[in-house]
Design a protein around this motif. Structure first.
Motif, PDB file in Angstrom:
ATOM      1  N   ALA A 411      67.700  -3.548  -3.929  1.00 65.00           N
ATOM      2  CA  ALA A 411      66.944  -2.536  -4.680  1.00 65.00           C
ATOM      3  C   ALA A 411      67.047  -1.170  -4.008  1.00 65.00           C
ATOM      4  O   ALA A 411      67.300  -0.147  -4.675  1.00 65.00           O
ATOM      5  N   LEU A 412      66.851  -1.136  -2.697  1.00 60.92           N
ATOM      6  CA  LEU A 412      66.925   0.135  -1.983  1.00 60.92           C
ATOM      7  C   LEU A 412      68.353   0.672  -1.949  1.00 60.92           C
ATOM      8  O   LEU A 412      68.577   1.888  -1.997  1.00 60.92           O
ATOM      9  N   SER A 413      69.336  -0.229  -1.878  1.00 61.09           N
ATOM     10  CA  SER A 413      70.737   0.208  -1.918  1.00 61.09           C
ATOM     11  C   SER A 413      71.055   0.852  -3.261  1.00 61.09           C
ATOM     12  O   SER A 413      71.797   1.842  -3.321  1.00 61.09           O
ATOM     13  N   LEU A 414      70.518   0.312  -4.333  1.00 55.21           N
ATOM     14  CA  LEU A 414      70.718   0.923  -5.654  1.00 55.21           C
ATOM     15  C   LEU A 414      70.139   2.336  -5.702  1.00 55.21           C
ATOM     16  O   LEU A 414      70.756   3.261  -6.248  1.00 55.21           O
ATOM     17  N   MET A 415      68.960   2.490  -5.148  1.00 61.86           N
ATOM     18  CA  MET A 415      68.336   3.815  -5.161  1.00 61.86           C
ATOM     19  C   MET A 415      69.146   4.812  -4.328  1.00 61.86           C
ATOM     20  O   MET A 415      69.369   5.963  -4.735  1.00 61.86           O
ATOM     21  N   GLU A 416      69.612   4.380  -3.169  1.00 64.80           N
ATOM     22  CA  GLU A 416      70.436   5.259  -2.344  1.00 64.80           C
ATOM     23  C   GLU A 416      71.781   5.550  -3.022  1.00 64.80           C
ATOM     24  O   GLU A 416      72.319   6.647  -2.915  1.00 64.80           O
ATOM     25  N   ALA A 450      78.391   6.430  -2.171  1.00 62.81           N
ATOM     26  CA  ALA A 450      77.874   5.856  -3.415  1.00 62.81           C
ATOM     27  C   ALA A 450      78.659   4.608  -3.792  1.00 62.81           C
ATOM     28  O   ALA A 450      78.075   3.579  -4.185  1.00 62.81           O
ATOM     29  N   ALA A 451      79.994   4.674  -3.674  1.00 61.03           N
ATOM     30  CA  ALA A 451      80.824   3.514  -4.001  1.00 61.03           C
ATOM     31  C   ALA A 451      80.514   2.347  -3.076  1.00 61.03           C
ATOM     32  O   ALA A 451      80.461   1.178  -3.504  1.00 61.03           O
ATOM     33  N   GLU A 452      80.315   2.637  -1.804  1.00 61.68           N
ATOM     34  CA  GLU A 452      80.003   1.604  -0.821  1.00 61.68           C
ATOM     35  C   GLU A 452      78.673   0.938  -1.136  1.00 61.68           C
ATOM     36  O   GLU A 452      78.541  -0.297  -1.096  1.00 61.68           O
ATOM     37  N   LEU A 453      77.676   1.738  -1.464  1.00 62.17           N
ATOM     38  CA  LEU A 453      76.345   1.201  -1.769  1.00 62.17           C
ATOM     39  C   LEU A 453      76.342   0.422  -3.077  1.00 62.17           C
ATOM     40  O   LEU A 453      75.568  -0.531  -3.236  1.00 62.17           O
ATOM     41  N   LEU A 454      77.200   0.816  -4.008  1.00 65.31           N
ATOM     42  CA  LEU A 454      77.317   0.063  -5.253  1.00 65.31           C
ATOM     43  C   LEU A 454      77.731  -1.373  -4.945  1.00 65.31           C
ATOM     44  O   LEU A 454      77.169  -2.336  -5.486  1.00 65.31           O
ATOM     45  N   GLY A 455      78.709  -1.517  -4.046  1.00 70.66           N
ATOM     46  CA  GLY A 455      79.118  -2.857  -3.635  1.00 70.66           C
ATOM     47  C   GLY A 455      78.027  -3.587  -2.879  1.00 70.66           C
ATOM     48  O   GLY A 455      77.805  -4.790  -3.087  1.00 70.66           O
ATOM     49  N   ASP A 456      77.309  -2.879  -2.002  1.00 71.32           N
ATOM     50  CA  ASP A 456      76.234  -3.507  -1.223  1.00 71.32           C
ATOM     51  C   ASP A 456      75.116  -4.033  -2.122  1.00 71.32           C
ATOM     52  O   ASP A 456      74.416  -4.990  -1.765  1.00 71.32           O
ATOM     53  N   SER A 457      74.926  -3.422  -3.265  1.00 73.08           N
ATOM     54  CA  SER A 457      73.835  -3.828  -4.159  1.00 73.08           C
ATOM     55  C   SER A 457      74.246  -4.932  -5.128  1.00 73.08           C
ATOM     56  O   SER A 457      73.444  -5.350  -5.969  1.00 73.08           O
ATOM     57  N   GLY A 458      75.502  -5.390  -5.000  1.00 77.58           N
ATOM     58  CA  GLY A 458      75.955  -6.483  -5.860  1.00 77.58           C
ATOM     59  C   GLY A 458      76.835  -6.041  -7.000  1.00 77.58           C
ATOM     60  O   GLY A 458      77.196  -6.850  -7.867  1.00 77.58           O
ATOM     61  N   GLY A 459      77.216  -4.781  -7.025  1.00 81.24           N
ATOM     62  CA  GLY A 459      78.075  -4.265  -8.076  1.00 81.24           C
ATOM     63  C   GLY A 459      79.542  -4.493  -7.771  1.00 81.24           C
ATOM     64  O   GLY A 459      79.909  -5.028  -6.723  1.00 81.24           O
TER      65      GLY A 459
END
Length: 809
Positions: A411-416, A450-459
């Motif tokens: 959830a926090l990764s999505l927000m970031e 942003a691309a990195e966090l997208l992957g971290d959030s399950g994207g």
């Protein structure tokens, strides 16, 4: 009622410069002698405008005033965030200035809000546009404690949708360039299409049925202040602003300009003083003028004339908003023959990435948040207060259910992710000339995060496709190639992951052995789960297990490290994922045995075998602490080299003086030893808490004898800080002035103003100005026969003279 009301607006803004993985600005050598450009511009502009000088005909200071209190201003939220941490005195003064302006301007504060991160609003998605306004308002309310009446748009870029976004959130007005008015008319009159009259506020009716007030600044005078020589004379600024006839309809006329705030001190040295003089003239009612701000003027003289907006326009592109998406011909003008065809591929690649991020927010965020978009709008509360409690409150308010630790991270990764997906649109990324420019690279780094966090959030993994699209942009420099090469050379090396954080901690622990049980490294918190330290002669070994936790997303990684420090720059070791407990115990036993038997080579072989491919060195230190740690590690070597240079200089000083006295050339080797030694001695003296003024005078005389220039930025900065410490130490005592201490300050000021270097006297002048408030009482006591007071009067008047402060009568 005065017929000519004067308002000067400053748009104070710096592009975000933080490394997206560290959330901190790395040292920028081009800003020398300051650490980075934010720090330098603060010293040249933001701080001076909080205590600007008004001088008389002899260039003596007769007033010290806060320009912010009397002008209209906005400070970008990302800059305010940096000021709060790095320059709290300036930050606090901006807040105070807005409060004081409320008293001065009929209950209307001078501070305006800004769309959050300087995004070009007409090119933004509807979702981003709304969030930019909401975050800008939330940031303003958090800092200034009130609802903003006006909002500044990045580059004054505007369309009807942007104005609707402002009005829907309660914003009452904005400020635009004159060419952004398409047509205008008086009450009940016909539409006019000639250049708009900037002397009033206009009402712009919107398709929603609502309206917003628009101000159109005096373009010609603003241009002259920003780019011509008008700032050379504060008196001429006002003369030019009011050199126009009265407004049609016999209403009060608004005479106003708007420029980058950095015009006043950074772009134009002493611009803060010219502004202070100009504002003081209006404050005194010169030529029938009255000082105002935009919010007060629209309240006192409400809009009755209408205006139509020229769609998709801005203040800095002759082609509307093409500068931020096309090779329109607008650039800095510094590179003839270059093109900006890279702008379109960059815009397209970022738009594609934004769409992927938006899909992830809806699909993944839909299972974590009650309303993912409402959660994003509210996430500004976490950005403003980075604490576990703020994250807990945010998730309690917006999570769809009680989240597990893994779900919290997602959830926090999505927000970031969504935050960085907005930061990547910061306007500076397109403003300048090349794809490889630092501003453009900064935006691409935000995209990478942003691309990195997208992957971290399950994207999905999107980096490869994004880089493929980015590669369609071509640099003007053969060494930079295309977007793919810029990515490889300038984006990938900036990345910081838990392994790099662990490597930093490992080296830090090796060379600075006082590390505790935990350590904060920028946006990460690192706990030592276990650690052993051994020493054998000069060699020192540290090994351990750490838990690296992001303080933004709460993502946690455990890692092991082992390293050897063999003295000076000789550091080696590695980082790896933790093995099982039995294997880790065996590794530690092997390292312990090697050090106990003083077999450094055996320890080295064990580290190479158990930590393959991940080598430690001093270069593993993250920027910011690297310089300090290197100074400590190399301290002995540096001290020895300096001592050898000093011996060489002292031995040959008589020869150098003889050569200089007879106008003979000094050999380069001797000149180098003289410069290095004398400059170092002056710096050591100036930086000492007990700096010797007598010694400094002798050092300056000696430098003159051997023709060594002390005119260096480092010496000027050290002299400024040294004088500041001395004066503030005297000013801190409420009782009688210490005659000895004050005499020391007087002699220090005399030395400072004699130095060829441009010593910044700003802090010393401020403190002395406050001391001058005691002068009337000291004079009264001196007249009554008090010898201590007489000495205090003499010293204080002498100090004021040295610092060019006019004495109170």
């Amino acid at each position: 009622m005065s017929q000519k009301w004067v308002c000067i607006h400053g748009h104070f803004y710096q592009p975000p410069r933080e490394n997206p993985w560290l959330e901190a600005i790395e040292p920028q050598p081009s800003a020398h002698p300051y650490r980075d450009w934010n720090e330098r511009i603060t010293a040249e502009c933001y701080r001076p405008n909080s205590a600007a000088r008004v001088v008389d005909g002899t260039n003596h200071i007769i007033q010290i005033v806060d320009n912010y209190e009397r002008m209209s201003f906005n400070v970008g939220p990302t800059l305010m965030s940096w000021l709060e941490q790095a320059a709290p005195d300036v930050y606090d003064q901006l807040i105070v200035a807005d409060r004081e302006s409320i008293k001065r301007f009929s209950g209307h504060g001078s501070a305006m809000a800004q769309a959050y991160n300087h995004m070009i609003m007409p090119l933004a998605s509807a979702r981003d546009r709304a969030t930019q306004v909401r975050w800008g308002i939330a940031d303003f309310k958090h800092r200034y404690g009130r609802m903003p009446e006006g909002m500044w748009l990045a580059e004054c870029a505007v369309d009807t949708a942007s104005l609707e976004a402002l009005v829907s959130e309660g914003i009452l007005f904005t400020v635009l360039a004159p060419h952004q008015a398409k047509a205008w008319r008086p009450p009940g009159g016909a539409w006019r299409t000639q250049a708009v009259d900037p002397g009033r506020v206009y009402r712009c009716l919107l398709p929603s049925g609502r309206s917003i007030d628009l101000f159109f600044y005096d373009g010609a005078t603003s241009q002259a202040v920003a780019f011509e020589r008008l700032l050379a004379d504060g008196h001429q600024i006002i003369s030019r602003m009011i050199a126009r006839g009265p407004a049609e309809g016999n209403e009060p006329t608004l005479c106003h300009i708007a420029t980058d705030g950095e015009t006043y001190g950074h772009h134009h040295r002493y611009g803060d003083m010219a502004l202070a003089w100009a504002l003081s003239q209006v404050e005194q009612g010169w030529n029938g003028t009255r000082l105002t701000n935009y919010a007060e003027f629209r309240a006192k003289v409400p809009a009755t004339w209408d205006v139509q907006l020229a769609e998709n326009t801005s203040w800095s592109c002759a082609h509307g908003t093409a500068r931020w998406r096309e090779d329109c011909g607008c650039n800095s003008g510094g590179h003839p023959g270059w093109n900006q065809k890279w702008r379109r591929p960059l815009r397209d690649a970022l738009d594609w990435l934004r769409d992927q991020a938006d899909l992830a927010l809806e699909r993944i965020g839909g299972s974590l948040f009650r309303d993912p978009w409402r959660a994003r709008d509210a996430y500004i509360d976490v950005v403003l207060v980075r604490t576990p409690a703020s994250r807990d409150r945010f998730l309690a308010d917006h999570a769809s259910h009680a989240l597990s630790p893994d779900e919290r991270v997602r959830a926090l990764s999505l927000m970031e992710m969504t935050r960085h997906a907005m930061l990547m649109y910061t306007s500076c990324g397109w403003f300048f000339d090349d794809l490889s420019g630092i501003e453009t690279v900064q935006c691409i780094q935000y995209a990478a995060r942003a691309a990195e966090l997208l992957g971290d959030s399950g994207g999905p993994a999107v980096e490869s496709e994004f880089v493929h699209r980015l590669a369609m942009g071509k640099s003007n420099l053969a060494t930079e190639g295309d977007g793919r090469k810029v990515w490889t050379q300038r984006v990938v090396p900036a990345r910081v992951d838990p392994e790099k954080v662990c490597a930093h901690v490992a080296v830090h622990t090796l060379v600075e052995p006082d590390a505790g049980k935990s350590i904060d490294v920028y946006g990460y918190h690192v706990d030592f789960l276990d650690r052993i330290e051994r020493r054998s002669g000069r060699a020192r070994m540290v090994a351990g297990t750490v838990r690296v936790r992001s303080q933004l997303t709460e993502a946690t990684t455990s890692l092991c490290f082992a390293g050897l420090h063999l003295g000076e720059q000789h550091v080696t070791g590695g980082v790896r994922p933790p093995p099982d407990a039995e294997v880790w115990t065996s590794i530690l036993d092997e390292l312990n045995t090697a050090l106990k038997t003083a077999d450094v080579f055996a320890a080295q072989r064990a580290i190479d075998r158990h930590f393959p491919g991940a080598q430690l060195s001093l270069s593993a230190l993250l920027p910011g602490s690297r310089e300090r740690v290197l100074s400590a590690v190399l301290g002995d070597a540096i001290s020895n080299a300096e001592e050898e240079l000093a011996i060489a200089y002292d031995t040959h000083a008589p020869l150098i003086r003889w050569l200089v006295a007879h106008d003979l050339p000094v050999p380069a080797a001797l000149q180098t030893t003289a410069e290095a030694t004398l400059r170092r001695r002056v710096l050591v003296n100036l930086r000492s808490p007990a700096a010797s003024i007598h010694q400094l005078r002798a050092q300056i005389d000696e430098a003159a004898e051997v023709k060594v220039s002390l005119d260096t930025p480092e010496i000027a900065l050290a002299a400024s800080e040294g004088l500041r410490r001395l004066v503030e130490r005297v000013a801190a005592h409420d009782g009688d002035l210490d005659p000895t201490a004050l005499d020391t300050v007087v002699r220090a000021a005399e030395v400072a103003v004699r130095m060829r270097s441009s010593v910044d006297l700003w802090f010393a002048q401020n403190a002395t100005w406050r001391l001058l408030d005691r002068l009337p009482e000291l004079r009264r006591r001196a007249a009554a026969g008090d010898p201590t007071a007489s000495q205090g009067v003499a010293n204080l008047e002498h100090l004021a003279g040295a610092l060019r402060l006019a004495l109170p009568t």
